[in-house]
Write an enzyme that holds these catalytic residues in place. Structure first.
Site, PDB file in Angstrom:
ATOM      1  N   TYR A 159     -13.391   2.691   4.165  1.00  0.00           N
ATOM      2  CA  TYR A 159     -14.644   2.267   4.536  1.00  0.00           C
ATOM      3  C   TYR A 159     -14.688   2.288   5.918  1.00  0.00           C
ATOM      4  CZ  TYR A 159     -15.332   1.874  -0.668  1.00  0.00           C
ATOM      5  OH  TYR A 159     -15.415   1.972  -2.057  1.00  0.00           O
ATOM      6  N   TYR A 193      -8.393   6.038  -3.851  1.00  0.00           N
ATOM      7  CA  TYR A 193      -7.677   5.217  -2.682  1.00  0.00           C
ATOM      8  C   TYR A 193      -6.980   4.244  -3.239  1.00  0.00           C
ATOM      9  CZ  TYR A 193     -11.992   2.141  -2.888  1.00  0.00           C
ATOM     10  OH  TYR A 193     -12.872   1.499  -3.387  1.00  0.00           O
ATOM     11  N   ARG A 214      -7.828   3.533  -7.127  1.00  0.00           N
ATOM     12  CA  ARG A 214      -9.102   3.642  -7.697  1.00  0.00           C
ATOM     13  C   ARG A 214      -9.483   5.229  -7.589  1.00  0.00           C
ATOM     14  NH1 ARG A 214     -14.365   1.208  -7.334  1.00  0.00           N
ATOM     15  NH2 ARG A 214     -14.140   1.771  -9.589  1.00  0.00           N
ATOM     16  N   HIS A 217     -15.028   7.783  -5.846  1.00  0.00           N
ATOM     17  CA  HIS A 217     -16.266   7.317  -6.222  1.00  0.00           C
ATOM     18  C   HIS A 217     -17.188   7.346  -5.214  1.00  0.00           C
ATOM     19  CE1 HIS A 217     -14.063   3.714  -5.304  1.00  0.00           C
ATOM     20  NE2 HIS A 217     -15.270   3.157  -5.252  1.00  0.00           N
ATOM     21  N   HIS A 219     -20.806   4.642  -4.349  1.00  0.00           N
ATOM     22  CA  HIS A 219     -21.382   3.359  -4.576  1.00  0.00           C
ATOM     23  C   HIS A 219     -22.795   3.538  -4.649  1.00  0.00           C
ATOM     24  CE1 HIS A 219     -17.927   0.536  -5.084  1.00  0.00           C
ATOM     25  NE2 HIS A 219     -17.443   1.368  -4.211  1.00  0.00           N
TER      26      HIS A 219
END
Length: 292
Positions: A159, A193, A214, A217, A219
């Site tokens: 991120y 990740y 994880r 995906h 969000h």
């Protein structure tokens, strides 16, 4: 004066107050928490050394770090399954609306406002993904002017708030649906990740033999006048950890399958001269209902 013993200490702590007169809901939570915590301490026969280790752990969890500027409290509740459990407790209309799931610790409010079809972020190495769909009510009618807040990692699994090489707000954006309830944006295919594991939460996972992965995906937070807000994630169906998310947040109804497009040499397709992907996904929101 009553002597405190193993038999009466739990009730003594519960009774040390006004018995719900000031704040009934807080007292309800407090009473249950003390009951279960004291039972846990006795069940495992917690030692003074272990208690101090626990104190140190929670002190470290609350500290800011490079990967987790707000500390690891939110990530801890995710890893313990508490965040998803709370969501499951209050999830309704499973069969008629899009299922919710946890927000995660990487949400940042006030993301950049973007226009229909805009690029969500900059990443020259990522495979281009065009995502589109509609926001609908339970009857299949479009919801116009719904706000869609989107955030994801880049193609390397980071991120923007974790990666100094990314500009602020990279792969974050807020979009509005049009009169037909449509939304569309360009992004890159996310990858699965590892959660930040250099801190106390990562240490505990390693000691427990738990992995830190994880699945890939994207969000979403959606809101619209007259409808309940929705926080959810869409998951790539071919991720190897789709059945073993370390925060237990995958719901089957939001798993997506990307369509791969190979561009013939010398041609432009969808403004692309190389491989790209597309996917369509519709969100269904539940109406706000007044309590009778």
């Amino acid at each position: 004066m009553n002597t405190i013993t193993l038999d009466n200490i739990t009730q003594a702590v519960i009774n040390h107050g006004d018995g719900a007169k000031t704040h009934p809901r807080l007292y309800e939570i407090y009473k249950s928490l003390i009951t279960h915590l004291h039972a846990f301490v006795q069940e495992v026969n917690l030692t003074e050394q272990e208690l101090q280790m626990g104190r140190d752990f929670f002190t470290r969890v609350a500290r800011s770090s490079g990967d987790m500027p707000d500390g690891e409290i939110a990530m801890l509740t995710d890893l313990l399954g508490i965040s998803e459990l709370v969501d499951l407790l209050h999830r309704t209309n499973h069969d008629t609306v899009t299922e919710s799931t946890l927000e995660g610790p990487m949400y940042v409010p006030d993301a950049p406002e973007r226009q229909m079809g805009d690029r969500l972020g900059i990443d020259e190495d990522g495979d281009v993904l065009f995502m589109s769909g509609r926001v609908l009510d339970v009857n299949g009618s479009p919801i116009a002017n719904a706000l869609i807040d989107v955030w994801q990692t880049n193609s390397k699994g980071f991120y923007d708030i974790q990666d100094l090489n990314q500009p602020k707000g990279n792969f974050r954006g807020r979009f509005r649906t049009n009169a037909d309830g449509c939304y569309a944006f360009e992004t890159v295919v996310p990858i699965g990740y590892d959660i930040p594991a250099n801190g106390p939460c990562g240490e505990v996972l390693r000691l427990l033999g738990r992995h830190t992965h994880r699945p890939a995906h994207i969000h979403f937070k959606l809101s619209a006048t007259g409808f309940n807000p929705l926080t959810t994630q869409t998951y790539l169906n071919d991720d190897p950890y789709i059945c073993s998310d370390t925060v237990f947040a995958v719901v089957s109804s939001t798993i997506i399958t990307l369509q791969k497009h190979n561009v013939p040499n010398g041609m432009l397709v969808h403004n692309q001269n190389k491989l790209f992907y597309t996917v369509k996904f519709n969100f269904v929101l539940s109406p706000v209902t007044e309590d009778v």
